[in-house]
Design a protein around this motif. Structure first.
Motif, PDB file in Angstrom:
ATOM      1  N   UNK A  80      34.786  -2.259  34.981  1.00 13.32           N
ATOM      2  CA  UNK A  80      35.169  -1.872  33.622  1.00 13.32           C
ATOM      3  C   UNK A  80      36.609  -1.370  33.518  1.00 13.32           C
ATOM      4  N   UNK A  81      37.363  -1.457  34.600  1.00 16.02           N
ATOM      5  CA  UNK A  81      38.730  -0.946  34.497  1.00 16.02           C
ATOM      6  C   UNK A  81      39.790  -2.040  34.574  1.00 16.02           C
ATOM      7  N   UNK A  83      40.529  -4.156  32.266  1.00 17.15           N
ATOM      8  CA  UNK A  83      41.173  -4.350  30.972  1.00 17.15           C
ATOM      9  C   UNK A  83      42.542  -3.664  30.889  1.00 17.15           C
ATOM     10  N   UNK A  84      42.650  -2.501  31.526  1.00 14.75           N
ATOM     11  CA  UNK A  84      43.871  -1.698  31.389  1.00 14.75           C
ATOM     12  C   UNK A  84      45.071  -2.359  32.065  1.00 14.75           C
ATOM     13  N   UNK A  85      44.795  -3.306  32.962  1.00 13.20           N
ATOM     14  CA  UNK A  85      45.883  -4.013  33.628  1.00 13.20           C
ATOM     15  C   UNK A  85      46.301  -5.266  32.859  1.00 13.20           C
ATOM     16  N   UNK A  87      47.626  -5.910  29.800  1.00 12.94           N
ATOM     17  CA  UNK A  87      48.975  -6.007  29.226  1.00 12.94           C
ATOM     18  C   UNK A  87      50.068  -6.198  30.283  1.00 12.94           C
ATOM     19  N   UNK A  88      49.932  -5.504  31.420  1.00 10.92           N
ATOM     20  CA  UNK A  88      50.935  -5.677  32.495  1.00 10.92           C
ATOM     21  C   UNK A  88      50.897  -7.113  33.005  1.00 10.92           C
ATOM     22  N   UNK A  90      49.647  -9.923  31.362  1.00 15.15           N
ATOM     23  CA  UNK A  90      49.974 -10.961  30.379  1.00 15.15           C
ATOM     24  C   UNK A  90      51.390 -10.864  29.826  1.00 15.15           C
ATOM     25  N   UNK A  91      51.929  -9.657  29.791  1.00 16.00           N
ATOM     26  CA  UNK A  91      53.230  -9.503  29.127  1.00 16.00           C
ATOM     27  C   UNK A  91      54.392  -9.327  30.100  1.00 16.00           C
ATOM     28  N   UNK A 234      37.565   5.148  41.262  1.00 14.91           N
ATOM     29  CA  UNK A 234      38.656   4.781  40.351  1.00 14.91           C
ATOM     30  C   UNK A 234      39.968   4.563  41.127  1.00 14.91           C
ATOM     31  N   UNK A 239      42.581   1.417  40.415  1.00 15.98           N
ATOM     32  CA  UNK A 239      44.031   1.359  40.575  1.00 15.98           C
ATOM     33  C   UNK A 239      44.453   0.375  41.673  1.00 15.98           C
ATOM     34  N   UNK A 266      46.070 -15.904  27.842  1.00 13.35           N
ATOM     35  CA  UNK A 266      45.623 -14.788  27.008  1.00 13.35           C
ATOM     36  C   UNK A 266      44.146 -14.928  26.679  1.00 13.35           C
ATOM     37  N   UNK A 270      41.012 -12.487  28.049  1.00 18.17           N
ATOM     38  CA  UNK A 270      40.142 -11.767  27.115  1.00 18.17           C
ATOM     39  C   UNK A 270      38.680 -12.147  27.364  1.00 18.17           C
ATOM     40  N   UNK A 274      36.688  -9.099  29.062  1.00 23.07           N
ATOM     41  CA  UNK A 274      35.877  -8.386  28.069  1.00 23.07           C
ATOM     42  C   UNK A 274      34.456  -8.931  27.952  1.00 23.07           C
TER      43      UNK A 274
ATOM     44  N   UNK B  13      40.103   7.723  33.144  1.00 21.43           N
ATOM     45  CA  UNK B  13      40.087   6.259  32.994  1.00 21.43           C
ATOM     46  C   UNK B  13      40.916   5.821  31.787  1.00 21.43           C
ATOM     47  N   UNK B  17      44.617   4.499  31.956  1.00 15.06           N
ATOM     48  CA  UNK B  17      44.483   3.138  31.416  1.00 15.06           C
ATOM     49  C   UNK B  17      45.355   2.956  30.181  1.00 15.06           C
ATOM     50  N   UNK B  21      48.400   0.303  29.610  1.00 15.79           N
ATOM     51  CA  UNK B  21      48.450  -0.596  28.449  1.00 15.79           C
ATOM     52  C   UNK B  21      49.771  -0.399  27.704  1.00 15.79           C
ATOM     53  N   UNK B  24      52.678  -2.059  29.453  1.00 16.46           N
ATOM     54  CA  UNK B  24      52.661  -3.507  29.264  1.00 16.46           C
ATOM     55  C   UNK B  24      53.127  -3.916  27.887  1.00 16.46           C
ATOM     56  N   UNK B  33      59.659 -10.743  24.195  1.00 18.46           N
ATOM     57  CA  UNK B  33      58.651 -11.741  24.569  1.00 18.46           C
ATOM     58  C   UNK B  33      57.446 -11.633  23.626  1.00 18.46           C
ATOM     59  N   UNK B  48      44.154  -6.194  22.421  1.00 18.09           N
ATOM     60  CA  UNK B  48      44.363  -5.178  23.474  1.00 18.09           C
ATOM     61  C   UNK B  48      43.865  -3.816  22.991  1.00 18.09           C
ATOM     62  N   UNK B  55      35.831  -0.333  24.813  1.00 16.58           N
ATOM     63  CA  UNK B  55      35.406   0.223  26.109  1.00 16.58           C
ATOM     64  C   UNK B  55      35.239   1.735  26.024  1.00 16.58           C
TER      65      UNK B  55
END
Lengths: 606, 75
Positions: A80-81, A83-85, A87-88, A90-91, A234, A239, A266, A270, A274, B13, B17, B21, B24, B33, B48, B55
């Protein structure tokens, strides 16, 4: 042997079908780009399912069912963690590697830092990957030993031959297509077992009532128990391992590079993180939860490690249980094939090409790619009896724990911070890795890890080591970066955040066109007057609908979605006439696997 | 009384987290971009944020509410 003869037949049939499926798709692999990146043409949903199969590893069913049995719903916290990565990923990271045409993690290190840094990263990553091939084959052998009573080495050999067979034939294309099937199988079986268990108790309410309250939390307590505290899991999973997963896992990076566009990355991320990752969490943990409820209800006696297989055996009729065994095999094979393909990619791209033969025809590199896949599989198989004795296995585990956080920090600081330079990257990887490795021995473990353990005992050190690794390697890198001179900005353009658009221009070789257009559906037609792989003529009206200009990058794909992008290719826009068809050269028709009259859609990329 | 041993995981978390986000998204926006004039890019930012909130809601439900729904012991 577990199960009946019928279960065995189902499992063996599945095994044969998957291998045959993989070999069949070998016909789509005619270049190294196909062999390692599936021709960069796959649709998001194909990659999402295949990546799910890859992430559900050989150990997942045992590890997470045991955690589910012992600790309940908190066994899902590792899933479940991610998701937080996103944006790093994809962007920042993905635009850099995709648009700079970077084929491996070590290659990024050379482009961003230096040749020495690439060499260090290559050695670390190859040991890590090939070691994991051995561990996966060992787990495969152990699974077949438990299920069928074969010797571990015989089981590992058979599985190795089967997996290598289709990896050799089709590389990444075969890996993706077989993993698509394996991913769907895994999810259906895993979620099916869970739902069958819930139905067995009479519904969700009754199942929930049988779960002890301590098993109903999504996270374990902050700093207990030592071996499954939130902060430990965690630090290690949320991490270090997830960071490694999105930034340095060559297999996953290759999967992203196999997508037809960054836009599809993208959608894929998702859907994968998700939707499919939570389903995968239920798939691997559900057996443990159901087993716990069965035990509480007095219907089953089991141990945590056997909970999945015992719960499945109790709930499934003969034949259906064969699919459960097949799902276990799917988890094992889908990880092994990815590792073999990824190790071969690193070998060819970072060892053979730079040190043995710099300039050669693509057919030569394709041959080397196939041979190196065989070699990696053979080395992995030779490691099986060695890993079967605990010492070397543990040494590899220590090595992996030592290199993962430093490489993650080196990439993260490399993409985020322009001042981070070659000496800093080396200090991060080598110095950080050495300190983490030292922390695996007494008395350094207590010295380094106790201050970060939030009052927990030695049982937590394995988890806390990841946090220590991230802090110490990052700290070393920052100190060295400030103590040395930064690299000139022009040398790192397109390789660091803030310069993603430059990376896109590098990819296109011309100024960007980001005007929004619409997708065009059109029949294709061979034009004998055209020649060359990249030649297509798009009518003026279609160019206008696409909002495209001459030279823009286009993606042309068969409109039938279930091909998942297999029949497609990338090209550059060339305006030509007013016709109602898309005119292609014979070579382009062959490349896209099209026939005259097929309806395709055209999408402008930029 | 709220059991902080159950609250800290959520803070940790979603705190770290959220920071990841934010890094990013900031990197995407500051480089150009991520272009908020484009429909796809606006949708990505919305997803996002939506994923993060979803969650968070799920985590809170399985921490403060659902563990106490239905029978079972308190082992």
């Amino acid at each position: 042997m577990i199960g009946t003869q019928l279960d065995l037949i189902v499992m063996v049939s599945y095994f044969v079908v998957v291998v045959g499926f993989g070999v069949y798709f070998g016909k789509y692999s005619s270049t190294t780009k196909d062999f390692y990146f599936g021709g960069q043409r796959f649709a998001w949903w194909v990659i999402a399912f295949s990546a799910t199969a890859t992430t559900v590893g050989s150990y997942s069913f045992v590890k997470y069912s045991a955690a589910g049995y012992n600790y309940g719903l908190s066994s899902t916290q590792s899933y479940l963690n991610d998701w937080f990565w996103v944006p790093v990923l994809l962007l920042i990271w993905l635009p850099i590697i995709y648009f700079q045409r970077i084929q491996s993690v070590p290659e990024y290190f050379e482009r961003r830092f230096s040749k020495t840094t690439r060499l260090v990263a290559t050695v670390f990553i190859l040991i890590y990957l090939i070691g994991y091939v051995g561990i996966n084959l060992l787990t495969l052998g152990q699974a077949l030993h438990t299920m069928l009573g074969w010797s571990v080495f015989a089981g590992a050999s058979l599985a190795c031959v089967a997996v290598t067979f289709y990896v050799f034939a089709g590389g990444q294309t075969s890996v993706i297509m077989t993993d698509l099937v394996q991913g769907i199988t895994l999810l259906i079986v895993g979620v099916g077992i869970f739902l069958a268990g819930v139905a067995h108790f009479g519904g969700f309410v009754d199942w929930w009532a049988l779960m002890p309250e301590s098993h109903r939390y999504i996270f374990s307590e902050f700093n207990k128990p030592d071996k499954f505290s939130f902060i430990g899991v965690y630090g290690q999973d949320g991490l270090a391992n997830t960071g490694a997963f999105v930034l340095m896992n060559q297999g996953i990076i290759m999967r992203f590079l196999a997508l037809r566009s960054v836009k599809d990355a993208r959608k894929m991320s998702i859907c994968w993180i998700l939707v499919l990752a939570p389903l995968a969490a239920i798939t691997v943990s559900g057996g443990g939860w159901i087993a716990k409820a069965l035990v509480e209800n007095g219907e089953l006696e089991t141990t945590a490690n056997d909970s999945f297989i015992h719960a499945a055996h109790l709930l499934c009729s003969p034949g259906i249980f064969g699919f459960v065994l097949a799902a276990l095999m799917a988890a094992l094979m889908s990880t092994a094939d990815t590792l073999i393909n990824a190790s071969s990619a690193v070998f060819v791209n970072d060892v053979y090409r730079p040190y043995f033969k710099k300039e050669a025809k693509d057919t030569h590199y394709l041959k080397v790619a196939r041979i190196s896949s065989l070699s990696v599989a053979a080395i992995g198989l030779l490691l099986v009896p060695i890993f079967d004795g605990e010492t070397v296995y543990q040494a590899h585990a220590k090595f992996t724990a030592a290199i993962t956080p430093p490489i993650v920090m080196a990439i993260l600081l490399g993409i985020l911070w322009k001042r981070f330079n070659t000496p800093a990257a080396l200090a991060t990887m080598v110095g950080g890795g050495a300190l983490v490795f030292l922390s695996t021995f007494s008395p350094f473990d207590a010295l380094f890890l106790k201050p970060l353990a939030f009052g927990m005992g030695e049982g937590s050190y394995k988890f806390i080591r990841a946090v220590f690794g991230l802090l110490v390697s990052g700290g070393l890198g920052i100190i060295v970066a400030y103590a040395t001179r930064p690299q000139p900005l022009e040398s790192i353009a397109g390789l660091i955040t803030g310069t993603q658009l430059q990376a896109m221009e590098f990819f296109k070789g011309a100024p960007l066109n980001r005007r929004e257009g619409e997708v065009v559906y059109v029949p294709v037609e061979t034009d004998a007057s055209l020649s060359g792989d990249e030649t297509v003529l798009v009518s003026s009206a279609h160019m206008e609908t696409l909002a495209a200009e001459a030279g823009d990058l286009l993606y042309v794909c068969d409109r039938r979605w279930w091909f998942g992008g297999l029949r497609s290719f990338h090209t550059k826009a060339v305006e030509g006439g007013e016709g109602a068809t898309l005119r292609l050269s014979a070579e382009a028709m062959a490349r896209g696997h099209f026939q005259d009259g097929d309806v395709v859609y055209i999408e402008k990329q930029f | 009384m709220v059991d902080m041993a159950r609250v800290w995981p959520i803070l940790c978390q979603f705190g770290i987290g959220g920071l990841l986000c934010a890094v990013g998204v900031w990197a995407g926006l500051s480089s150009g971009y991520l272009d908020m004039k484009l429909k796809d890019d606006r949708r990505l930012v919305a997803v996002i944020v939506g994923g993060f909130v979803g969650l968070l809601v799920l985590s809170c439900a399985f921490t403060f509410w659902l563990p106490f729904v239905g029978g079972g012991d308190a082992s």
